[in-house]
Write a protein that holds these residues in place. Structure first.
Motif, PDB file in Angstrom:
ATOM      1  N   CYS A  49       0.880  -1.169   0.000  1.00 23.78           N
ATOM      2  CA  CYS A  49       0.000   0.000   0.000  1.00 23.78           C
ATOM      3  C   CYS A  49       0.915   1.215   0.000  1.00 23.78           C
ATOM      4  O   CYS A  49       1.788   1.338   0.866  1.00 23.78           O
ATOM      5  CB  CYS A  49      -0.899   0.007   1.231  1.00 23.78           C
ATOM      6  SG  CYS A  49      -1.867   1.538   1.378  1.00 23.78           S
ATOM      7  N   ALA A  72       0.925   3.573  -9.769  1.00 26.59           N
ATOM      8  CA  ALA A  72       0.260   3.557  -8.472  1.00 26.59           C
ATOM      9  C   ALA A  72       0.761   4.721  -7.638  1.00 26.59           C
ATOM     10  O   ALA A  72       1.945   5.045  -7.664  1.00 26.59           O
ATOM     11  CB  ALA A  72       0.523   2.224  -7.771  1.00 26.59           C
ATOM     12  N   TRP A  76      -2.981   3.539  -3.075  1.00 20.12           N
ATOM     13  CA  TRP A  76      -3.221   2.460  -4.025  1.00 20.12           C
ATOM     14  C   TRP A  76      -2.442   1.236  -3.567  1.00 20.12           C
ATOM     15  O   TRP A  76      -1.395   1.347  -2.924  1.00 20.12           O
ATOM     16  CB  TRP A  76      -2.770   2.860  -5.418  1.00 20.12           C
ATOM     17  CG  TRP A  76      -3.617   3.912  -6.070  1.00 20.12           C
ATOM     18  CD1 TRP A  76      -4.460   4.798  -5.477  1.00 20.12           C
ATOM     19  CD2 TRP A  76      -3.667   4.191  -7.462  1.00 20.12           C
ATOM     20  NE1 TRP A  76      -5.033   5.614  -6.409  1.00 20.12           N
ATOM     21  CE2 TRP A  76      -4.566   5.260  -7.644  1.00 20.12           C
ATOM     22  CE3 TRP A  76      -3.039   3.647  -8.574  1.00 20.12           C
ATOM     23  CZ2 TRP A  76      -4.852   5.787  -8.891  1.00 20.12           C
ATOM     24  CZ3 TRP A  76      -3.321   4.179  -9.815  1.00 20.12           C
ATOM     25  CH2 TRP A  76      -4.228   5.235  -9.977  1.00 20.12           C
ATOM     26  N   LYS A 127     -10.816  -2.842  -1.723  1.00 24.91           N
ATOM     27  CA  LYS A 127      -9.607  -2.375  -2.410  1.00 24.91           C
ATOM     28  C   LYS A 127      -9.318  -3.210  -3.657  1.00 24.91           C
ATOM     29  O   LYS A 127      -8.996  -2.663  -4.721  1.00 24.91           O
ATOM     30  CB  LYS A 127      -8.400  -2.389  -1.467  1.00 24.91           C
ATOM     31  CG  LYS A 127      -8.487  -1.415  -0.300  1.00 24.91           C
ATOM     32  CD  LYS A 127      -8.795   0.013  -0.700  1.00 24.91           C
ATOM     33  CE  LYS A 127      -7.672   0.700  -1.413  1.00 24.91           C
ATOM     34  NZ  LYS A 127      -7.926   2.122  -1.697  1.00 24.91           N
ATOM     35  N   GLY A 131      -9.454  -1.979  -7.638  1.00 29.99           N
ATOM     36  CA  GLY A 131      -8.331  -2.196  -8.552  1.00 29.99           C
ATOM     37  C   GLY A 131      -8.747  -2.950  -9.794  1.00 29.99           C
ATOM     38  O   GLY A 131      -8.335  -2.625 -10.916  1.00 29.99           O
TER      39      GLY A 131
END
Length: 190
Positions: A49, A72, A76, A127, A131
């Motif tokens: 992360c 990213a 993210w 999450k 994505g």
């Protein structure tokens, strides 16, 4: 670790006791510009992360050409998920494009947190789903949009990345030549 807590609490609230437990599964790592978190052939043992910085996830084909899978930025998550979830060696690279920090966790840590705290299972699912949706949007854009449309969408979605990522990588990500990107950039500034 407070940044991690704020990030988690964007999706689900946690008590102080829960967060004390959660943070035992994460490590904060400083990453230098151009440092790799993962390279082709490495065991994909961690998911990351981003606390700070911009990273690129890419693979290199048999002809030596790089293909960017993902950029990213803060909050993210990234890894070579096929290799991470199956505990295999990766064929991807993750490179830090500007000095940054990442929180990392192992698959065991992710699974243990998910089993012990339903709210963390929910967090990880949200999450991962976000994505996946982003990857699908990108694939559809590559298949059906013009270079101009891809450029405009990238500039609108990620204005700060336009300033921080070298143009050659943006061109690669958009599937256009460096010359085409320069032309698109000039046209959009006029």
């Amino acid at each position: 670790m407070e940044r991690l807590r704020k990030h988690i609490e964007e999706i689900t609230s946690v008590t102080d006791e829960e967060f004390d437990y959660i943070k035992t599964f994460f490590t904060l790592k400083q990453v230098r510009k151009h440092q790799y978190l993962l390279q082709d052939g490495d065991q994909a043992t961690h998911e990351y992360c981003i606390a700070k910085g911009i990273f690129r996830v890419f693979y290199v084909d048999k002809d030596g050409k790089e293909h960017i899978v993902q950029f990213a930025q803060q909050n993210w998550w990234m890894s070579d998920y096929g290799a991470y979830f199956h505990q295999k060696k990766t064929n991807m690279h993750i490179e830090c494009m500007e000095s940054g920090e990442v929180f990392s966790t192992t698959l065991y840590g992710r699974e243990k947190l998910s089993a012990d705290l339903h709210k963390m299972e929910h967090f990880f699912r949200v999450k991962l789903t976000n994505g996946y949706v982003g990857q699908q949007r990108r694939i559809i854009s590559l298949l059906s949009s013009t270079p101009q449309q891809r450029y405009e969408e990238f500039a609108e979605l990620y204005p700060n990345m336009m300033q921080k990522i070298p143009k050659k990588y943006i061109a690669e990500y958009l599937g256009v030549s460096r010359e085409t990107l320069s032309r698109l950039y000039s046209e959009n500034r006029a």
